[in-house]
Scaffold this motif. Structure first.
Motif, PDB file in Angstrom:
ATOM      1  N   SER A 129     -58.706  35.959 124.320  1.00 14.30           N
ATOM      2  CA  SER A 129     -58.483  36.049 125.871  1.00 14.30           C
ATOM      3  C   SER A 129     -58.475  34.766 126.748  1.00 14.30           C
ATOM      4  O   SER A 129     -59.437  34.072 126.338  1.00 14.30           O
ATOM      5  N   GLY A 130     -57.850  35.162 127.893  1.00 14.96           N
ATOM      6  CA  GLY A 130     -57.987  33.375 128.270  1.00 14.96           C
ATOM      7  C   GLY A 130     -59.035  33.494 129.288  1.00 14.96           C
ATOM      8  O   GLY A 130     -59.410  31.754 129.717  1.00 14.96           O
ATOM      9  N   VAL A 131     -60.030  34.158 129.251  1.00 10.63           N
ATOM     10  CA  VAL A 131     -61.424  33.689 129.594  1.00 10.63           C
ATOM     11  C   VAL A 131     -62.465  32.240 128.949  1.00 10.63           C
ATOM     12  O   VAL A 131     -62.903  31.977 129.127  1.00 10.63           O
ATOM     13  N   ARG A 132     -61.503  32.842 127.904  1.00  5.46           N
ATOM     14  CA  ARG A 132     -62.081  31.617 126.798  1.00  5.46           C
ATOM     15  C   ARG A 132     -60.816  31.167 125.376  1.00  5.46           C
ATOM     16  O   ARG A 132     -60.402  31.436 125.046  1.00  5.46           O
ATOM     17  N   THR A 133     -61.284  30.028 125.126  1.00  3.17           N
ATOM     18  CA  THR A 133     -60.097  28.930 124.979  1.00  3.17           C
ATOM     19  C   THR A 133     -60.545  28.277 124.036  1.00  3.17           C
ATOM     20  O   THR A 133     -59.495  27.338 123.369  1.00  3.17           O
ATOM     21  N   SER A 134     -61.690  28.214 122.877  1.00  8.55           N
ATOM     22  CA  SER A 134     -62.067  27.574 122.449  1.00  8.55           C
ATOM     23  C   SER A 134     -61.720  28.108 121.180  1.00  8.55           C
ATOM     24  O   SER A 134     -60.977  29.019 121.118  1.00  8.55           O
ATOM     25  N   SER A 135     -62.069  27.321 119.933  1.00  8.59           N
ATOM     26  CA  SER A 135     -62.309  27.999 118.603  1.00  8.59           C
ATOM     27  C   SER A 135     -63.511  28.053 117.496  1.00  8.59           C
ATOM     28  O   SER A 135     -64.266  26.945 118.478  1.00  8.59           O
ATOM     29  N   GLY A 136     -64.022  28.944 116.818  1.00  2.28           N
ATOM     30  CA  GLY A 136     -64.939  28.663 116.780  1.00  2.28           C
ATOM     31  C   GLY A 136     -65.195  29.906 114.905  1.00  2.28           C
ATOM     32  O   GLY A 136     -64.044  29.829 114.702  1.00  2.28           O
TER      33      GLY A 136
END
Length: 287
Positions: A129-136
């Motif tokens: 989703s574009g609301v969350r752009t991190s990596s994990g």
């Protein structure tokens, strides 16, 4: 004076003297306890560096619990709790992690980082989703057996007062420049995830790096004042990412219901990298 009166007078005198001696002895005992307490308190303050604000600031390299294994795990004498908000319930735990623990979590996470996902409200599955752009990544069950990870998880359990087995696997995140996570809730609004341990009730968010501009954690409903978020001013309360600090906040209110005021987000990173580790805690044993 009649013999009977002399006897009565003698008894009264004896009882009175006994009461006076007893009272004086009790006062002396209490004062001795107070002197002992004052001496111990003074010694404790001298060793621990207790400041006037009531927080313990230990001199560098000194911890009076050094020989206590459990105290080391819980970082007694280092962690300083600070209540930021009662609605929603938010506590900032200064020095929650050691620098070595922060670096360790980053090191084991780096090789397995993937683009972050969010929970789909209709299916409960993870989607991009574009609301969350991190990596994990989530630590594995094997990594969970590491003594350092076990110490962190026990510490989380004690400070949150939630059993270890109710917690999900620790989730490590990396936010690079211009990355963010828009305001959201940690509790579930679908039934798919509720089957694996019930609702998420609390979150421990731990910061693993310094030297980052932006990247604050914002709680829009926690305050009526203004705060900084990714270089902009918004209404709410924000927490700057500081290496070793942790934020404990509750997705459920004291009434046992999901708390809509617990909405929160990760502000845009302006420079540097923001690393964090999240532990979500459930109502029941998570599997």
């Amino acid at each position: 004076m009649a013999p009977s009166m002399k006897i009565i007078f003698g008894l009264l005198t004896f009882v009175t003297v006994g009461m006076i001696i007893g009272a004086l002895t009790q006062v002396a005992f209490i004062r001795k306890l107070e002197d002992s307490y004052d001496t111990e308190s003074s010694t404790f303050r001298r060793l621990s560096g207790l400041e006037s604000n009531g927080y313990i600031q230990l001199p560098r390299g000194l911890n009076i619990w050094n020989n206590d294994k459990e105290a080391k795990i819980l970082r007694l004498g280092y962690i300083k709790p600070e209540v930021l908000s009662w609605s929603p319930r938010i506590t900032l735990l200064h020095n929650f992690l050691s620098m070595e623990e922060c670096d360790f979590l980053r090191a084991i996470a780096l090789p397995r980082l993937k683009n972050s996902t969010v929970v789909d409200n209709k299916t409960g599955k993870s989607i991009k989703s574009g609301v969350r752009t991190s990596s994990g990544m989530f630590l594995s069950n094997e990594q969970r057996k590491n003594p350092m990870v076990q110490a962190i998880e026990k510490r989380i359990s004690v400070y949150a007062q939630v059993p270890i087995e109710n917690g999900e696997l620790i989730h490590v995140l990396r936010y690079q420049k211009n990355q963010f996570y828009k305001p959201h809730f940690d509790y579930f609004s679908e039934t798919y995830n509720l089957k694996r341990g019930g609702q998420r009730i609390a979150t421990m968010l731990m910061y693993l790096t310094d030297d980052v501009e932006g990247g604050e954690t914002i709680f829009p409903m926690a305050s009526s004042g203004d705060c900084s978020c990714g270089g902009k001013i918004y209404q709410g309360l924000s927490v700057k990412p500081t290496k070793g600090n942790a934020v404990l906040f509750w997705s459920m209110g004291l009434n046992g219901q999901s708390d809509p005021n617990s909405v929160h987000g990760s502000c845009e990173v302006l420079s540097g990298e923001k690393w964090s580790a999240t532990k979500w805690m459930r109502q029941a044993v998570h599997y």
